[in-house]
Structure formats: structure tokens, C-alpha cells
Design an enzyme around this catalytic site. Structure first.
Site, PDB file in Angstrom:
ATOM      1  N   GLU A  40      -7.527 -36.730  64.974  1.00  0.00           N
ATOM      2  CA  GLU A  40      -8.483 -35.822  64.342  1.00  0.00           C
ATOM      3  C   GLU A  40      -9.907 -36.091  64.825  1.00  0.00           C
ATOM      4  O   GLU A  40     -10.635 -35.174  65.187  1.00  0.00           O
ATOM      5  CB  GLU A  40      -8.416 -35.989  62.815  1.00  0.00           C
ATOM      6  CG  GLU A  40      -7.074 -35.637  62.231  1.00  0.00           C
ATOM      7  CD  GLU A  40      -7.152 -34.391  61.350  1.00  0.00           C
ATOM      8  OE1 GLU A  40      -7.280 -34.554  60.150  1.00  0.00           O
ATOM      9  OE2 GLU A  40      -7.085 -33.267  61.885  1.00  0.00           O
ATOM     10  N   ASP A 100       8.505 -48.707  67.928  1.00  0.00           N
ATOM     11  CA  ASP A 100       7.786 -47.462  67.692  1.00  0.00           C
ATOM     12  C   ASP A 100       6.936 -47.199  68.950  1.00  0.00           C
ATOM     13  O   ASP A 100       6.713 -48.102  69.750  1.00  0.00           O
ATOM     14  CB  ASP A 100       6.902 -47.665  66.450  1.00  0.00           C
ATOM     15  CG  ASP A 100       6.010 -46.471  66.169  1.00  0.00           C
ATOM     16  OD1 ASP A 100       6.492 -45.343  66.320  1.00  0.00           O
ATOM     17  OD2 ASP A 100       4.839 -46.673  65.819  1.00  0.00           O
ATOM     18  N   THR A 155      10.570 -42.736  68.154  1.00  0.00           N
ATOM     19  CA  THR A 155       9.252 -42.140  67.899  1.00  0.00           C
ATOM     20  C   THR A 155       9.380 -40.751  67.298  1.00  0.00           C
ATOM     21  O   THR A 155      10.396 -40.082  67.468  1.00  0.00           O
ATOM     22  CB  THR A 155       8.431 -42.072  69.216  1.00  0.00           C
ATOM     23  OG1 THR A 155       7.186 -41.447  68.955  1.00  0.00           O
ATOM     24  CG2 THR A 155       9.149 -41.288  70.293  1.00  0.00           C
TER      25      THR A 155
END
Length: 1108
Positions: free
Chosen positions: A477, A375, A653
Site C-alpha cells: 500500500e 512462506d 504462498t
């Protein structure tokens, strides 16, 4: 007050009768409602396999499903029933030992599961009974109980929220500890409940238990909920899937060798049975005068007699099948796994944890990996985001420069009105960053250290005193909210549906939060609808460029696109920000549509998505953000080492291509001279052709370039040191993969797949971007099932990597910031990516060499053991006379030869760990199961045959001299067998000592201790008259044997002669190895100094002496 009588329906299909009714608080319902309380399961969680009562039968059944155990059980029963030459103890005792040790291991593992279950079941909870809070245990919760849950407690069962401490009736939950999904979801209380739960009389109708995960309570002091699903009916229990049993390549080789030896065993028994009846057919041989047959023997059916003789020979030779090998392999894997967990190099001071082994069955598989699927976010990168810059209307803003730039040029002398207009857009952009997110500000009571939490982990960065602590679904975020804070806009939090922000003028602005249009991987964006102080309704939206650009005005895209593409090329994660003002009529329509979609009982998600897509159109693009996700420590060096070891690395990914591509360059998977072959939507849609045609055309073109026209590569060379060979990298996206797989299944089955895999095999690295979790697993499965069945390894840190971790032969979880689901579903877990290098190149390599040697050695020593027994039949009239005493038969594999090989298989280091890490190419020497191929197996078998023949005929030559003792007495058949057995034990043990390269005190103790124990046991066993033995065949045999000088001479000579080929081979190897090393050093000193990629330390020696 009159009791509140309510009836709730949750997720119930209309007309469905299979729903459950739950009585809240077990309070009796009004007389007009008749409900017979149904029986629900209790709240006990059971993950263990056995109980005290069923352990024995269940475990025995499971163990005897193994072929070797079942085979030895049959042999044992044959010995009990048929009159066989050896005692049933000889096969019964080793079998009992194997079964007992395995049962203890499995019993211990199950006891740990019981212990874990008890921790959960005895967990203290608070239940409301008759308005009083009563402390109870989790397992005692019943469906309908009202449960009180305090902050940061795990929910003991599945609850429906009745009451919250917060004024707005919400609470925040996270499922990070269960499935890695760590976003803090907001849950609302059931409306119209009131604050008095004591007088609440209600029934809940809900669907039957199904698979959706429960959660952990966050950021709200106290909530009350009613239990609807308990125990094994909770979502967590229903979601628990036992992992499929993964079998290593070594295990498959063992089974293949076992069949060969089974064939040898049956052949020996058939040959002896046939020759017995041929020999007995000669006159006088079947019934000599001194051994007449009884009447019963004469009456026995000939074929039955032949069959029992065949079984007797099978029993006599059955030790060629090494039953104790299975228990040694089990112990080697179990104990060996502790060395990984204990490795200090794997300890990470940051999280104060080391490596974790969930499956000890695959240790050796770590030394056979051919493909690594990794990943990107959180694995190659740290998943620790930092706000770098933003772009507003084409103007670039960098925090560190503290001034506006336009593509690097200072932009401060424009007209005043232009500057004022810019300031307005800046504030709009920063408000969007402050409002469009799901970040929660921690309540002041819990802000001890004012740290930020992502996925339940604490971020390293400690905010300054004026900052608040944040919790969020992803590090992006928090990075964006903090980015806005740098420019003067601070998010103060959400209270009762009101968002508060502190602007540049230090004024608090209040916004009413009307709706949150949640992020999902398909839309790849999220929005909020808010109403400001002046009553204006605005939608703010942020998301991936591919998702935002089609939904904004065309002319606004170009000035932002340049920045987005440049930032992506530099490896930053980019997001675009847009907004849209909604008129009262538009908002009323949207509000109605959203409420209707949220109440839909069927296709709710699809209806909500349709409304989201409808409202998120014709927006105004304001700007874009760039957030940096730094590379993991030593990521580039690790990838380099893996490629040096001949391992193909694929990056899978969900990120956009440009960002992922720059990460691959940073990790040195792609070099600057690497030619990239791209199969993405962008290349498929070029030239105005249909996608299918273009896919076919591109695959053929790339195949010609990378496969057909490529020069043949020498075995084991990944990257060439000369510039003649060309490096290729392959890039594919999720959409192109779907197209390829669907086209492949429809028209040309497996043609596209075959072309794709051939191209990828000739590329130094492959990048798969924009991948959904299921597509990651599809890619792993495709490669796993390709020609040659290569060994695959998947490594990831998040819930979205679980599918590929479970699919690969070996799954590795990283203890990162995305929850622990990857770790829980993995076979091994490591704190950082850099630890993968040592795990594979050192631990994997050594474990494979150790267990491969263990397997070959076991078959070899048992062949040496049984071959003299077979040859002896030719000299005893095929009478099934054993050569060895029953005690020796029983203890050969259990005591005399078991400990040295176990110690070897745990401690051996034929090459030092530092050398293995420094020279990654050594990993290739054991690739493709090299030590368990048929050639090494043949070598070990021939060595066993040679030594077995030498033992038997060497001792026979000694016995050609009739008087071997000083007093002129002759040796008997038990002396013959004991001399053979002594030579055998010493030879196989010394052979292992010669193979040992890494000596520790444990090796010395078990090798010389085993030999000493054999001598001691032989004296002890033959020196005492044992009352429980009917025929004591070895009484003083061993002591007498050692009284003969001739016996001593033969024993020493035979041991030396048996080991002579090994000694000569070791000398030859040493000379050959030193010559190869000199050539390598000479090459290195000349001009092949290591470049940025020091993989070819042994280039010339590899080419001249390639080991295949």
C-alpha cells in the site's frame, strides 16, 4: 443537564438470553429499570500453571506420570516394604535428585510466567471515576469502568469506544502485537453519546465472551472506552492456546530402548529366581547346617517367597534402567538452547535481536529435517516493497526512464489530441492510486523522524522532507502511494471523511469518502467509493489480475494482460486498477444495501460480500502496477545448501503462480533446465474435459514421467552432476489441491494423495501457490503423515503461517515485518532466512549427534554396571548379595559418570562448524535418526556385554590367586566388587574421552575431575568410621586394595583390554577416512569443480561408501 440514558446492543442474537448486561460507569439506573449487577471476573491475567500452594502436589503428579519416574517410585516402595538386598536409599536418592532438578527447572519457568503476568497486571492505566481521571493498575479494572487510553498504549481489556480525540469520532487500532494482523483498522465511536461522559447513564447488552482478538491503539491521541470483557474473559485470553506437545524422534527411540532394557531386566530377574529354586532343590543346599531357617521362614508360602525373591532381584538389577538419563537429557536440552540464543552469527544489527528459543525439547530435531516448508513473502523475500513501474492503457511507465514507453519503444510523436487523452487517463490512474487504499498519514506531532510504519515496524527508507510518514496494513500500500507521489500526485491524508490529494498542478483536491469495500483473501481486491468536488460519485478498485479481469470490459483486458504477465515473470507483484462512475440512483441503491448488510445480525460477512460483488462489476480497466519485493539476503545460497543437505524444499504462498515461480528461479530452487510439472486450474481446464478427469489424467502422466520412467537415484544424491538425470519441479495451486483432496476423500481415498506425494518426492522443489493458511497446514500434515513419517519444518513470518508452523514437527518464525504472531507460535525464531542454514546444518547436526551419543552411552554404561552384578549371582548361590557397596550403587549415575557426558553433550563438535557449513552433504550422514537405529544400539549393547564380562571374569581370574596382599591375607567380597567398580568407572569415562573430538578446559576438568573425585571419595568413605551407618562394609577396603601390586596390574590391564576394540576401530576409521578424502580431493582436482550448485563435494566417495 439531564443525564443521557441509553441502551446499546452489540452483536446480540435476537431472543438469546445468555447475553451480558454492562452498566457504564457503575452509575445507578433509573428506578423503572431493575438490573441486579452480575458478578464478572476481575482483570487479572493468569498464564502460570502453579501457585505456591499447589506447586508440590501438582508438579509431583505430573512428574510421576512419566513411566521411568513411576517405575523407580515402585522400586523404591518395594525396597521399603520388602526385605531387599539393597537399601531404599540406592534408588530413592537418584529419584529424589531427578525429581528435584526437574521441579526446580519447571518452577523457574513458571516463575518467569508469573513475572510476565505481573508486568501485565500491574500496568498503569487511567480510569474515570466520578468525572475524575484516576491512576490505577490494570488488574483492578472492573467490567463497566470507563478507561482512558492514550496513543500507542495497549488496551488493558476489551473496550467499546465511547469517545475519541479525533473530530470524526474514529480511532485506528492494530492487532499486530497479538496476531500479526497489522492493518490499521478504523473503529467508530458509539453514535449519540455526546461529549459529557460524567453524566452518561447507559447499559450495554452484548454477547458472552468469544474468540476475537483485541488491539493496540494507534494514530489517535486519546480515546475513552467502557470495559466489557476483563481478565480471562478477554479475547486475548480466550485466544491463548497452549501449543500441543511436540515429541522428538530421539524421545521415541529412548522409549523403544527402554522397553528392550526393561525386558532384559525382567529376564535377568526371572532367570535368577528360577535358578535359585533349582539350586535350593538339591539336598543340603536350601538349609545348610550353619544357616538354619527360622520357624517364620518355614511357614511362609512358597509362591509368595518366590514372588518376593523375584522383586528382590528386580531391585538388585534395576540400575540397568538409567533414571538419571532423563534429568541429563533435560539439562542438555535446557542448557543447549542457550547456545542458539547466544550465537553471534544470529544477531541482526537492523532489529538488534538474535535468535529466540521457545522450545528446548526439539534441539536435536533440527538435525533430522527432511522437508522444509517455507512462506514466500517476508521469508524468501524481504517484504520491503518498491514501486518499479506501471502500465496505463498498454503504455509502460518507468520512473527511472522519466519518459513513456510502449514495450520498450519511445512513444512521443503521436497526434496532440492522443497525447492529451493519455494525460487524462494518467491522472485518472494516479488518482485511483492516491484514493484506493487504507493508508494513514501520521499526525504531525508524532513525525519525529518521518518514517513509514508497516505492521508496527519501521521501514528502512527515510522519506525526503516534503514527504509525509505513512502507516499501512501492508508494504504494498505504501509503495503504491509513494509510486503515485513520484508522478506528481501526493496523498495528504484523511480528515473527517475527506480524502485530500495534491495534484501535479500543486492544487489540493478534496474527495468525500463514502464507503470502503475492504480487502479480503477470497475477493482478493478492495474498493473505495468517493464523491469529488463536482458531485460525481466514483468507485475505484484495485486487486489481483485474476480477480479484476472478469469484472471489466473484455476488450480492455488484452492490452494490459501482456504487461501483467511479463511483470509477474520478472518476479514483480502486480495489481490491476479499475474504476466505475456511479449514477445518483446506483449509488443510492448501493448505499442502502451496504447499510442494511452492515446492520445484519446474522451472516453479516456473506451479505456484505454479496453487495461488494454486485457493485464491483462492469468496471473500466485503467492499468496495472508492478512492485518489487526483493529477495532476502543470501536466500539463494540458503536454499542451495538445504538441497545439498538432502532436504526437500516446498514453497507455500498465497501469491500468483508467475510471481512465485520467478522467485523460485531467483532462489535457484528451479534451474533453467528444470522441467516444470504444473497442476493448476489452467492445466485442469484445458482440452474441454471435466476437472476431475483431467486431474486423474495429469497425475498419472506426471507419475509416469517423474517416478516410473525416472532412473533410480543413488542414496543421498539430490541433483545429479551429469546431465543424464532429469530435474523436475512441481507446481500446484490452492484450487487444484482442494479438488484433489475432495476427490480423494470421495472416490479414490488416498490414491490421488499417494500419486501426488510420490511425484513430489522425485522433484527437486515443489511450489504451492494461491494457498489459504489452512491449505498450507493441510499440505504439511499430508507430508508429515506420509510413508516413513518424515521430519518436517515450517518457516514463516506472518499470522497466515501460524497454522503450518504449529502443524510441522519444528516451527520457525522469522522476526519480520508482519507482526510477531509467527514468532510467538514458533519453536525457534530467527531474524533472517539466511540463519536457517547454520541453525540446521551446524546446530541441528551437532545437537543430534550429541544427544544420540548421550542416549547410547547411558544405556551402555548402565549395562556395564549391572552385568557383573548379574554374573555374581551365579557364584553366591543366588542369594541376592550385592556386588557393590550401597554408596557406589547410589553415586555411580549421579556423581561418578554424570558430568563428563553432560559436558560432552553440550560442547562436542565431532566436525568443525565451518566444515559443516561448507559441506552440506555431511547433514545426510545423520539423517533418518541414523545414530539411534537398531544397528548402532546393538553395537553399544554388545560393547557393554563384552566389557561387563571382561570386568567380572578378569577380576575373578585375579582372585584365583589366594594371597594378593604382602602379608598373605586374602581379599574379601567387597574388595572384589570395589576392583570391578574401579575398572568400570575408569573404563566408561576413558571411553568417553576417546570419543571426544573437541576438547575444552571444561571437558578436561569434568573427565579427569570425575576420576579424581571417585578416588578421593573412595578413600574418604572408607577411611572414616561413620556413626550413622550400621554396616560399614568399605572400611579401608579401597586403601588395602591399592596396596596390592596385583590389583594395580589387573585394573590397568582390564582397562586397556576393554578399550582395545575401540582403539583398533578408531585406527581403522582414520585410515579409511583419509583414503576417502584423497579420492574426493582427486575428483575435485580433475574436473568436478563446483558449479553454481556446489553440492557434490564427495560424489565418488559417497557412491562407493554410502552410509545408510
Amino acid at each position: 443537564p439531564a443525564p443521557c440514558v441509553l441502551h446499546f446492543q452489540f452483536g446480540v442474537d435476537e431472543g438469546s438470553r445468555a447475553n451480558r448486561k454492562v452498566v457504564v460507569g457503575h452509575r445507578p439506573c433509573p428506578s423503572n429499570e431493575e438490573i441486579i449487577p452480575p458478578k464478572f471476573c476481575d482483570n487479572r491475567i493468569v498464564s502460570s500453571k502453579y501457585t505456591v500452594w499447589n506447586f508440590l502436589p501438582k508438579n509431583l503428579f505430573e512428574q510421576f506420570r512419566r513411566i521411568a519416574n513411576f517405575y523407580f517410585l515402585i522400586i523404591f516402595l518395594v525396597q521399603v516394604i520388602v526385605d531387599t538386598p539393597t537399601s531404599p536409599v540406592t534408588s530413592g536418592l537418584p529419584l529424589f535428585f531427578v525429581i528435584t532438578v526437574t521441579a526446580i527447572k519447571q518452577g523457574y519457568e513458571d516463575w518467569l510466567r508469573h513475572k510476565a503476568d505481573n508486568e501485565v497486571n500491574k500496568y498503569k492505566v487511567t480510569v474515570l471515576e466520578d468525572g475524575k481521571a484516576i491512576q490505577s493498575e490494570s488488574e483492578k479494572i472492573k467490567v463497566g469502568d470507563i478507561v482512558k487510553v492514550e496513543e500507542n498504549e495497549t488496551f488493558p481489556c476489551d473496550l467499546i469506544l465511547l469517545q475519541s480525540h479525533r473530530d470524526d469520532g474514529t480511532c485506528f487500532v492494530t492487532t499486530a502485537s497479538l496476531d500479526g494482523e497489522s492493518n490499521h483498522k478504523t473503529h467508530y465511536t458509539v453514535p449519540n453519546i455526546g461529549s459529557d461522559l460524567e453524566s452518561l447513564t447507559a447499559t450495554i447488552e452484548c454477547e458472552q465472551p468469544h474468540h476475537r482478538m483485541p488491539a493496540v491503539h494507534q494514530n489517535t491521541k486519546v480515546i475513552y472506552g467502557v470495559a466489557v470483557y476483563t481478565g480471562m474473559e478477554t479475547k486475548m485470553a480466550l485466544n491463548y492456546q497452549g501449543k500441543s506437545q511436540k515429541r522428538s524422534a530421539v524421545e521415541k527411540s529412548i522409549n523403544a530402548f527402554l522397553l528392550i532394557y526393561l525386558f532384559i531386566l525382567v529376564s535377568k530377574a526371572l532367570v535368577c529366581t528360577t535358578l535359585k529354586y533349582v539350586w535350593q532343590s538339591k539336598p543340603g543346599q536350601d538349609e545348610p547346617w550353619y544357616n538354619e531357617k527360622t520357624q517364620r521362614e518355614k511357614d511362609t508360602n512358597l509362591y509368595l517367597k518366590m514372588f518376593t525373591d523375584f522383586l528382590s532381584f528386580m531391585v538388585l538389577f534395576n540400575f540397568i534402567i538409567p533414571v538419571s538419563m532423563y534429568v541429563t537429557v533435560e539439562m542438555q536440552k535446557f542448557l543447549g538452547s542457550f547456545f542458539i540464543a547466544w550465537d553471534k552469527d544470529f544477531f541482526d544489527p537492523e532489529i538488534k535481536e538474535g535468535a529466540l528459543v521457545n522450545t528446548s525439547d526439539l534441539n536435536e530435531e533440527l538435525g533430522q529435517v527432511e522437508y522444509v516448508f517455507t512462506d514466500k513473502t517476508g521469508t524468501l523475500t524481504q517484504n520491503n516493497m518498491e514501486f518499479i513501474e506501471c502500465c496505463i492503457d498498454g503504455f509502460q511507465y518507468k520512473h527511472r526512464d522519466a519518459r513513456d514507453e510502449l514495450d520498450g519503444f519511445c512513444d512521443t510523436d503521436g497526434p496532440v489530441n492522443k497525447v492529451q487523452q493519455k494525460a487524462g487517463r494518467e491522472e485518472l490512474f494516479l488518482r485511483a492510486l492516491c484514493l484506493c487504499h487504507t493508508v494513514q498519514v501520521k499526525e504531525s506531532a508524532e513525525q519525529d523522524g518521518l518514517t513509514d510504519q508497516v505492521d508496527g515496524s519501521i521501514l528502512d527508507e527515510t522519506p525526503s522532507p516534503e514527504e509525509r510518514g505513512f502507516i499501512a496494513s501492508s508494504p504494498d500500500e505504501i509503495a503504491l502511494v509513494k509510486g503515485a507521489m513520484r508522478y506528481g500526485f501526493t496523498f495528504l491524508g484523511l480528515e473527517s471523511k475527506t480524502l485530500k490529494i495534491l495534484n501535479r498542478s500543486k492544487e489540493v483536491e478534496m474527495y468525500e469518502l463514502l464507503h470502503v469495500l475492504n480487502f479480503d483473501p477470497v475477493r482478493r481486491r478492495m474498493s473505495v467509493i468517493v464523491r469529488n468536488g463536482s458531485g460525481e460519485t466514483v468507485l475505484y478498485c484495485k486487486g489481483a489480475d485474476s480477480s479484476i479481469f472478469p469484472r471489466v470490459k473484455r476488450e480492455e483486458v488484452e492490452r494490459i494482460r501482456l504487461h501483467v504477465e511479463r511483470n509477474a515473470t520478472e518476479g514483480y507483484r502486480t495489481l490491476c486498477v479499475a474504476y466505475k462512475r456511479l449514477s445518483p440512483e446506483e449509488y443510492a441503491q448501493v448505499d442502502e444495501d451496504l447499510k442494511e448488510a452492515r446492520l445484519a445480525l446474522q451472516d453479516r460477512e456473506e451479505k456484505l460480500t454479496a453487495v461488494y460483488n454486485q457493485v464491483e462489476t462492469e468496471m473500466d480497466l485503467i492499468g496495472a502496477t508492478a512492485v518489487e519485493d526483493r529477495l532476502q539476503e543470501e536466500a539463494a545460497e540458503t536454499m542451495e545448501a538445504l538441497q545439498g543437505a538432502g532436504i526437500k524444499v516446498w514453497v507455500l504462498t498465497g501469491d500468483k503462480m508467475e510471481t512465485a515461480k520467478s522467485t523460485c528461479y531467483a532462489c535457484r530452487l528451479f534451474q533453467r533446465n528444470t522441467e516444470l510439472l504444473e497442476l493448476t486450474l489452467r492445466t485442469l481446464e484445458a482440452r474441454g474435459r471435466s476437472r476431475e478427469e483431467r486431474l486423474h489424467e495429469l497425475l498419472l502422466e506426471y507419475h509416469k514421467k517423474a517416478v516410473q520412467d525416472a532412473p533410480p537415484v543413488k542414496a543421498g544424491i539430490t541433483r545429479s552432476w551429469s546431465g543424464a538425470n532429469h530435474d523436475y519441479g512441481f507446481i500446484i495451486d490452492g484450487a487444484s489441491l482442494s479438488l484433489m483432496l475432495s476427490s480423494s476423500s470421495e472416490s479414490k481415498p488416498s490414491l490421488y494423495e499417494s500419486l501426488f506425494l510420490q511425484i513430489c518426492q522425485n522433484c527437486t522443489a515443489v511450489l504451492c501457490c494461491r494457498m489459504a493458511p489452512l491449505q498450507k497446514a493441510q499440505i504439511v500434515k499430508m507430508v508429515k503423515n506420509s510413508k516413513g513419517s518424515p521430519i518436517t519444518l515450517s518457516i514463516g513470518d506472518g499470522a497466515n503461517d501460524v497454522s503450518m508452523i504449529l502443524e510441522a514437527h519444528v516451527g520457525i518464525g522469522i522476526k519480520g515485518k508482519e507482526g510477531r504472531q509467527a514468532v510467538r507460535n514458533s519453536d525457534y525464531a530467527i531474524p533472517k532466512l539466511k540463519h536457517l542454514k547454520k541453525l540446521l546444518l551446524a546446530h541441528g547436526h551437532l545437537y543430534y549427534v550429541r544427544i544420540a551419543h548421550l542416549v547410547q552411552y547411558f544405556f551402555y554404561k548402565n549395562l556395564c554396571f549391572i552385568l557383573p552384578q548379574f554374573l555374581y549371582q551365579f557364584f553366591c548361590g543366588y542369594s541376592q548379595q550385592p556386588l557393590y557397596d550401597a554408596a557406589y550403587l547410589t553415586m555411580y549415575n549421579i556423581c561418578f559418570t554424570s558430568m563428563p557426558i553432560l559436558a560432552y553433550s553440550l560442547l562436542e563438535q565431532h566436525i568443525g562448524i565451518e566444515d559443516l557449513l561448507d559441506n552440506a552433504t555431511l547433514y545426510r550422514d545423520v539423517a533418518k535418526n541414523a545414530m539411534l537405529q537398531w544397528l548402532p544400539f546393538l553395537y553399544w549393547t554388545l560393547l557393554g556385554v563384552f566389557q561387563g564380562l571382561l570386568f567380572f571374569f578378569g577380576v575373578r581370574y585375579l582372585f584365583s590367586n589366594p594371597a594378593l596382599q604382602d602379608n598373605g591375607q586374602v581379599f574379601g567380597n567387597w574388595s572384589y566388587g570395589t576392583i570391578v567398580f574401579t575398572v568400570l568407572v575408569f573404563t566408561v569415562t576413558l571411553k568417553l574421552a576417546m570419543d571426544t573430538r573437541h576438547w575444552t578446559w571444561i571437558n578436561h576438568f569434568v573427565i579427569w575431575g570425575s576420576l579424581a573425585f571417585y578416588v578421593f571419595f573412595s578413600f574418604f568413605w572408607g577411611g572414616i568410621i561413620w556413626p550413622f551407618i550400621r554396616h560399614q562394609r568399605l572400611y579401608f577396603v579401597f586403601a588395602n586394595m591399592l596396596g596390592s601390586v596385583s590389583a594395580w596390574l589387573v585394573i590397568i590391564l582390564l582397562i586397556l583390554l576393554s578399550l582395545l576394540p575401540e582403539i583398533l576401530l578408531a585406527v581403522f576409521r582414520k585410515n579409511h577416512g583419509s583414503h576417502a578424502r584423497q579420492v574426493t580431493q582427486m575428483c575435485t582436482q580433475l574436473h568436478f569443480t563446483p558449479s553454481a550448485r556446489p553440492l557434490l563435494m564427495r560424489t565418488f566417495s559417497d557412491e562407493s561408501h554410502t552410509v545408510t
